[in-house]
Design a protein around this motif. Structure first.
Motif, short mmCIF file in Angstrom:
data_model
loop_
_atom_site.label_atom_id
_atom_site.label_comp_id
_atom_site.label_asym_id
_atom_site.label_seq_id
_atom_site.Cartn_x
_atom_site.Cartn_y
_atom_site.Cartn_z
N ALA A 1 -7.63 1.63 8.97
CA ALA A 1 -8.73 1.80 8.02
C ALA A 1 -8.27 1.54 6.59
O ALA A 1 -8.98 0.87 5.81
N ALA A 2 -7.11 2.02 6.24
CA ALA A 2 -6.58 1.81 4.89
C ALA A 2 -6.30 0.33 4.65
O ALA A 2 -6.57 -0.19 3.56
N GLN B 1 -5.99 5.61 11.02
CA GLN B 1 -5.98 5.81 9.57
C GLN B 1 -5.30 4.63 8.86
O GLN B 1 -5.76 4.17 7.81
N THR C 1 -7.84 -2.15 6.03
CA THR C 1 -9.14 -2.82 5.96
C THR C 1 -9.77 -2.65 4.58
O THR C 1 -10.40 -3.56 4.06
N ARG C 2 -9.59 -1.46 4.01
CA ARG C 2 -10.15 -1.18 2.68
C ARG C 2 -9.47 -2.00 1.59
O ARG C 2 -10.06 -2.24 0.54
N ASN C 3 -8.24 -2.38 1.80
CA ASN C 3 -7.48 -3.07 0.73
C ASN C 3 -7.31 -4.52 1.01
O ASN C 3 -7.51 -5.19 1.78
N ASP D 1 0.29 4.06 -2.86
CA ASP D 1 -0.55 5.17 -2.40
C ASP D 1 0.31 6.22 -1.68
O ASP D 1 0.67 6.03 -0.52
N LEU E 1 0.83 -1.20 0.00
CA LEU E 1 0.00 0.00 0.00
C LEU E 1 0.86 1.26 0.00
O LEU E 1 0.56 2.24 -0.69
#
Length: 79
Positions: A74-75, A71, A77-79, A26, A22
């Motif tokens: 959360a990132a 943060q 978890t999204r990926n 990103d 990530l």
């Protein structure tokens, strides 16, 4: 500091590879990681009395570190 607590590896065991992937893809996530490491190092230096700071400043840094950790989680978890 080789013995700094709250490293990403300790906070997110088993997710280091996902963090690296990530981070590479990103730039915003990479900046969050950089901020986390800087704040974590500053807290560690304060705790070990290498660079003492006021209690209110240290508390503020701890809150910021927690927000950054949220943060990151959360990132992931999204990926």
């Amino acid at each position: 500091m080789s013995n700094t607590p709250h490293t990403l590896g300790e906070e997110f065991p088993g997710q280091i590879e996902a963090i690296h992937v990530l981070k590479a893809s990103d730039p915003d996530f990479a900046r969050v990681l950089e901020q986390y490491d800087k704040i974590n190092d500053r807290i560690h230096r304060a705790e070990t009395r290498i660079e003492p700071i006021g209690e209110d400043v240290e508390q503020s840094l701890r809150k910021r570190r927690l927000a950054l950790k949220d943060q990151i989680a959360a990132a992931l978890t999204r990926n």
